[in-house]
Each structure stands twice: as structure tokens, then as C-alpha cells.
Design an enzyme around this catalytic site. Sequence first.
Site, PDB file in Angstrom:
ATOM      1  CG  PHE A 166      52.978  25.302  26.536  1.00 60.62           C
ATOM      2  CD1 PHE A 166      52.701  25.260  27.900  1.00 60.62           C
ATOM      3  CD2 PHE A 166      52.362  24.373  25.717  1.00 60.62           C
ATOM      4  CE1 PHE A 166      51.820  24.322  28.431  1.00 60.62           C
ATOM      5  CE2 PHE A 166      51.477  23.427  26.234  1.00 60.62           C
ATOM      6  CZ  PHE A 166      51.201  23.405  27.594  1.00 60.62           C
ATOM      7  NE  ARG A 167      57.676  30.757  30.442  1.00 63.30           N
ATOM      8  CZ  ARG A 167      57.043  31.755  31.065  1.00 63.30           C
ATOM      9  NH1 ARG A 167      56.486  32.737  30.383  1.00 63.30           N
ATOM     10  NH2 ARG A 167      56.978  31.791  32.376  1.00 63.30           N
ATOM     11  CG  ASN A 171      54.372  35.893  28.240  1.00 62.24           C
ATOM     12  OD1 ASN A 171      53.875  34.827  27.879  1.00 62.24           O
ATOM     13  ND2 ASN A 171      54.698  36.137  29.499  1.00 62.24           N
ATOM     14  CG  ASP A 193      49.034  36.860  31.284  1.00 63.73           C
ATOM     15  OD1 ASP A 193      48.442  37.346  32.249  1.00 63.73           O
ATOM     16  OD2 ASP A 193      49.909  35.979  31.384  1.00 63.73           O
ATOM     17  CG  HIS A 240      48.726  40.930  33.490  1.00 65.13           C
ATOM     18  ND1 HIS A 240      49.387  39.814  33.960  1.00 65.13           N
ATOM     19  CD2 HIS A 240      49.313  41.990  34.100  1.00 65.13           C
ATOM     20  CE1 HIS A 240      50.326  40.173  34.807  1.00 65.13           C
ATOM     21  NE2 HIS A 240      50.301  41.499  34.918  1.00 65.13           N
ATOM     22  CG  ASN A 291      52.807  40.169  38.366  1.00 66.95           C
ATOM     23  OD1 ASN A 291      52.035  40.676  39.166  1.00 66.95           O
ATOM     24  ND2 ASN A 291      53.274  40.796  37.318  1.00 66.95           N
ATOM     25  CG  ASP A 330      49.633  32.788  35.358  1.00 65.90           C
ATOM     26  OD1 ASP A 330      50.209  32.694  34.248  1.00 65.90           O
ATOM     27  OD2 ASP A 330      49.773  33.779  36.105  1.00 65.90           O
ATOM     28  N   GLY A 349      56.405  33.628  38.712  1.00 66.88           N
ATOM     29  CA  GLY A 349      55.598  32.571  38.097  1.00 66.88           C
ATOM     30  C   GLY A 349      55.733  31.233  38.791  1.00 66.88           C
TER      31      GLY A 349
END
Length: 397
Positions: A60-61, A91, A148, A175, A251, A278, A293
Amino acid sequence: MDILIKNCRVVDETKDFVGDIYIKEGEITHYGKDLNYPCLTIDATNLVAMPAFIDTHAHFREPGFTYKEDIYTGSLAALKGGYTLVNLMANTNPVSSTLEVVDYVLNRSKELDLIDIHQTISITKDFDGKTLEHLDYLDSRVKFISDDGKGIQSNLTMYQAMKKAKEKGLTIIAHEEDEEIVYINTRLSENLMTLRDIYLSKITGASLHLAHVSTKESIEFIRKAKKEVSNLTCEATPHHIALYDLDYNVNPPIRKREDVLAIVEGIKYGIVDVIATDHAPHSIEDKEAGAPGISGLETAFSICYTNLVRTGDISLNRLSQLMSAAPGRLMGINKGKIKAGYDGDIVLLDLDKEFRIDKNDFISKGKNTPFNGMKVYGQVVATIRKGEIKYNGGINY
Ligand code: DOR
């Protein structure tokens, strides 16, 4: 909230009948035929009611990259896709290595009151590839650890991380990517790391969940390992199920037809435990600059329904298991089944609805999808969380 859903086909991992579901104060209390309660009632004739979907793998960044997605838009996208619980990857910026990030994300999610969220903590502090001390300061809200987006390159670090995960009852979401080999052979890169981690989980006893498995060899390694161990699970993504020989930057990459066939066999025979999106939203500029992505939450069900159930490969029960019951079990939560005492999280679906995926309809900020324009079946009509209609794509009540 109390709500009665009537006259639908009710499907979960074991049930398939026509009838009603009653949700009282947010929990399923009754299901069966001819239920009557004085409460908000939805006539769901011609629709299918399934447990809402659960995603073990989404980005969700927030914090840090909210121009790509934020917790609000991600949650709305999840609901539109039929999801009421997502596990978010670490991340972000700052990397989710501390309980401060967990507090921030969970508070924001509570404030929005749209979906439930689990926030993953990174295996190595700030993704530095080696530091594990932060794992000593977690609390019971954290169930998964993962770097991940990056593989753990050091054998020693992964060995020690698994020992710690075992000691603390955490599950490692791995990952699998060897950063040197990936430049010459992406398949070998995934396969080598998969083998290493299956072996390390066997000797440490740590629970290992393999993220986005994409090669036929990995499926074979998992098949063999599962004969001996019970602490190994894995997920496949809709894009690795539906696509092959396609040059779309994600990826691990989109592979060959033989890999898709192996994943589908793995899904049929219980090698693959979970379907995870993902969900990896990116801006147009970032995508053009090479960000890997796919924005996946809003297309996952229809892609899987079209490519697995309508093809006759699996039943709707099994799809429900892959998208709800199994991820619910993995997350140790009372969601994912139509069962008394479980959360009243239901997705209503029109399985016969045929439509073309249009990225411009996405609520997600990420319009990055290889599925744009594809004709699919199975539309999410409404998503109910704890008895409340959180997404309504066309039901009257
Ligand atoms: O394609 C991907 N995108 N794979 C990952 O593992 C990370 C993700 C992202 O965060 O964008």
C-alpha cells in the site's frame, strides 16, 4: 451491524448451497434456508455469497510512497476486489522495521474503518540484509516478517532469521531472488533461493511461506518438501496463473506456459496453499522508469475465476479455500469461512457477468496492469465487512 443476506448461492471451502446468511453484531451466527430476522435484508437472488477474500501479500506504499498508493486508496481497491483483510509488505519509507510503523499503519486503518490490515515487519532492519536485532522488539500484532521486494542474500542471515522466527513464532514470507544470478538467469535465481530456504526451514523448524512462486521447478521442490514437513506454505499470484510468454515488468517475471501448467497443477493438488495478489501499484512515470509490479487487488477474483474455475480446473470451493480460508488460517484469524463465530465478512459476486477489465475503472492509484482490455467473468457486486456494506457496486436493499 446486523444484516441478513437472502436467497443466494452460499459457497466457502466446504459448503455450496442456496440459502441465507445472518450476521449479528458483526459476526456470522446462522446460515441455512428461510432465515428471518428483523434487520437490514439484502435480496441476493442470482448472486453468490462467499467469505470475503484475504490477501497475504500487498503493497500500500504508506508511509513514504503515497503518490503510488496510500492506505485509503489501497483499502478502497481491496474492497472493490472483494477483500476485507490484507497483509502489507515492509518496503515502505521508512521501511517497516519498527513498531512505530506498525502503530502508524494500524491506527490509520482503524481510523478509516474500511478493511483489516496486518503490517509485516522486515526480516533485516531497513532491508540492510544482515541486522536482526529489531525482531526482539515486536509484539503479538506481528505475525509475518519479510524483506519482500528483495531476497535475503546471506545464507547466514537467513539461517539466523529462521532460528529467531522459530523461537518467536513468526512466519517468514520469503522473496526468493539471488541478486547476482538474477541478471543472467531469473529462473535459476528463484529456484536456488527456494531450495535454500526450504532446506533452512526444515533444519530450523521455522514456518516458511514462499511468496509469488513462479517456476515449475519451485513447485516441484515444494511438492517434495511437503511430503516431509508441515511448516511450509506458498502462494501463487493471479498473473503467474493466467499469463505466460509476456513481456510485462513484474518480479518474479511472467514465465512460460509450462510454468503456468505446473502452478495450476500445484493449485489442483494442494501444493499451492494461497492465491495472493502481490498488489504492487506504481505511477506511470515509475513504471516507465522500470518499476516492477502489477496493481492486482481489483482484478484477482475475476482472473482466477475465469482461468481456474470456468476452465474446469478447480471448484469454486477450492477457489474460496485459496482466496479466503487458507490465508485466514495462515493469519490465525476468524475470517475466511461461512461459520458461526467467524467475522461477518462476505463478498457478493455475479459469476455470469462478463466484462472487459478497464484500468481506468481502478480505484487504486496504480493503473499498472497487463490485464487491461481482457475479457473476464465474475464481478464483485458488494463487499461486506463485519456486517457493514463497505463496497456497493449495485445491490439494492
Ligand atoms: O513486482 C514486484 N513489485 N515484485 C516485488 O517483489 C515487489 C513489488 C513492489 O514492491 O513493487
